[in-house]
Design an enzyme around this catalytic site. Structure first.
Site, mmCIF file in Angstrom:
data_model
loop_
_atom_site.group_PDB
_atom_site.id
_atom_site.type_symbol
_atom_site.label_atom_id
_atom_site.label_comp_id
_atom_site.label_asym_id
_atom_site.label_seq_id
_atom_site.Cartn_x
_atom_site.Cartn_y
_atom_site.Cartn_z
ATOM 1 N N GLY A 46 0.767 -1.243 0.000
ATOM 2 C CA GLY A 46 0.000 0.000 0.000
ATOM 3 C C GLY A 46 0.797 1.290 0.000
ATOM 4 C CG ASP A 101 -1.270 1.796 3.135
ATOM 5 O OD1 ASP A 101 -1.064 1.417 4.308
ATOM 6 O OD2 ASP A 101 -1.825 1.078 2.295
ATOM 7 C CG ASP A 104 -9.252 0.674 9.371
ATOM 8 O OD1 ASP A 104 -9.936 0.364 10.363
ATOM 9 O OD2 ASP A 104 -9.759 0.892 8.257
ATOM 10 C CE LYS A 132 -10.415 4.148 6.816
ATOM 11 N NZ LYS A 132 -10.894 2.828 6.336
ATOM 12 C CB ILE A 154 -10.044 5.828 0.998
ATOM 13 C CG1 ILE A 154 -8.890 5.396 1.918
ATOM 14 C CG2 ILE A 154 -10.974 6.793 1.721
ATOM 15 C CD1 ILE A 154 -7.945 6.539 2.299
ATOM 16 C CG ASP A 160 -5.749 -3.198 -2.273
ATOM 17 O OD1 ASP A 160 -5.281 -2.782 -1.188
ATOM 18 O OD2 ASP A 160 -6.178 -4.361 -2.422
HETATM 19 P P1 IMP Z 1 -5.527 -2.024 10.344
HETATM 20 O O1 IMP Z 1 -4.697 -3.211 10.692
HETATM 21 O O2 IMP Z 1 -6.980 -2.199 10.686
HETATM 22 O O3 IMP Z 1 -4.971 -0.715 10.915
HETATM 23 O O4 IMP Z 1 -5.563 -1.889 8.769
HETATM 24 C C1 IMP Z 1 -4.437 -1.597 8.083
HETATM 25 C C2 IMP Z 1 -4.408 -2.190 6.702
HETATM 26 O O5 IMP Z 1 -5.708 -2.472 6.171
HETATM 27 C C3 IMP Z 1 -3.792 -1.167 5.784
HETATM 28 O O6 IMP Z 1 -2.387 -1.351 5.704
HETATM 29 C C4 IMP Z 1 -4.500 -1.396 4.489
HETATM 30 O O7 IMP Z 1 -3.835 -2.387 3.741
HETATM 31 C C5 IMP Z 1 -5.865 -1.918 4.880
HETATM 32 N N1 IMP Z 1 -6.861 -0.830 4.945
HETATM 33 C C6 IMP Z 1 -7.443 -0.285 6.041
HETATM 34 N N2 IMP Z 1 -8.318 0.676 5.717
HETATM 35 C C7 IMP Z 1 -8.313 0.742 4.364
HETATM 36 C C8 IMP Z 1 -9.033 1.565 3.400
HETATM 37 O O8 IMP Z 1 -9.866 2.444 3.727
HETATM 38 N N3 IMP Z 1 -8.737 1.327 2.099
HETATM 39 C C9 IMP Z 1 -7.840 0.400 1.676
HETATM 40 N N4 IMP Z 1 -7.154 -0.381 2.534
HETATM 41 C C10 IMP Z 1 -7.388 -0.214 3.863
HETATM 42 MG MG MG Z 2 -1.013 -1.567 4.032
#
Ligand code: IMP
Ligand code: MG
Length: 180
Positions: A46, A101, A104, A132, A154, A160
């Site tokens: 990403g 990138d 979340d 976020k 997004i 992606d």
């Molecule tokens: P987390 O582990 O929930 O913080 O998510 C992180 C990973 O999920 C990122 O590195 C992205 O690959 C993917 N991700 C989270 N939110 C989005 C989004 O809105 N669009 C695309 N990929 C996302």
């Molecule tokens: Mg990522």
């Protein structure tokens, strides 16, 4: 509007805004790391576009390494073990800045930070282009945040939806599902 697989996305952040956001992040990092030669660690896939633009703007000497978080089944069939693959530079006693990138829930960045902590770095800082705040649930500090965004999916600028959309030079937000 654009369509990727079964979903429609609407324009959200222009490439001009992205450029300005990345410039501001570079400025902050440059100021904090004056006199150091940092190792930037870009998390694939990403962050490839963000990392590229960030590095082009970075005005001082620096190194870059790319890595990926891979999970494989552990010895016990239910146990998922995470590991970092691709790191080709020693981080021992280095100042490391992780380029991600998007943060979340924070699950991914916390795993990465934990694994990097074993590499003997002097200091590890986290820089994420998008964040976020409504869903982030971890204690780990995100040192540099490009842009805080609402809890909507997004795509674009490296991000992606099921591997599509990474090539878009601007960012789009989920709008609606197609009928099919
Ligand atoms: P987390 O582990 O929930 O913080 O998510 C992180 C990973 O999920 C990122 O590195 C992205 O690959 C993917 N991700 C989270 N939110 C989005 C989004 O809105 N669009 C695309 N990929 C996302
Ligand atoms: Mg990522």
């Amino acid at each position: 509007m654009i369509q990727l697989h079964d979903k429609i996305f609407k324009p959200f952040i222009s490439s001009g805004e992205l450029d300005e956001t990345v410039s501001n992040m570079v400025q902050e990092v440059t100021k904090d790391l004056a006199g150091e030669i940092p190792v930037f660690v870009a998390i694939l896939n990403g962050s490839f576009m963000f990392a590229s633009d960030f590095l082009k703007k970075y005005p001082s000497n620096c190194e870059i390494s790319f890595l990926k978080l891979a999970s494989y089944e552990g010895t016990s069939s239910t146990l998922k073990v995470k590991q970092l693959v691709g790191l080709n530079t020693s981080l021992k006693n280095r100042t490391v800045v992780v380029l991600e990138d998007i943060v979340d829930t924070g699950n991914t960045i916390v795993e990465i930070a934990d694994l990097l902590a074993n590499e003997g770095a002097k200091d590890i800082k986290i820089a994420s282009l998008f964040y976020k705040p409504e869903v982030y649930s971890k204690d780990l500090t995100i040192d540099y945040i490009g842009m805080s965004i609402p809890n909507k999916f997004i795509v674009g600028y490296g991000l992606d939806y099921d591997e599509l959309g990474r090539n878009l030079p601007e960012v789009y937000q989920f709008y609606k599902q197609t009928d099919k």
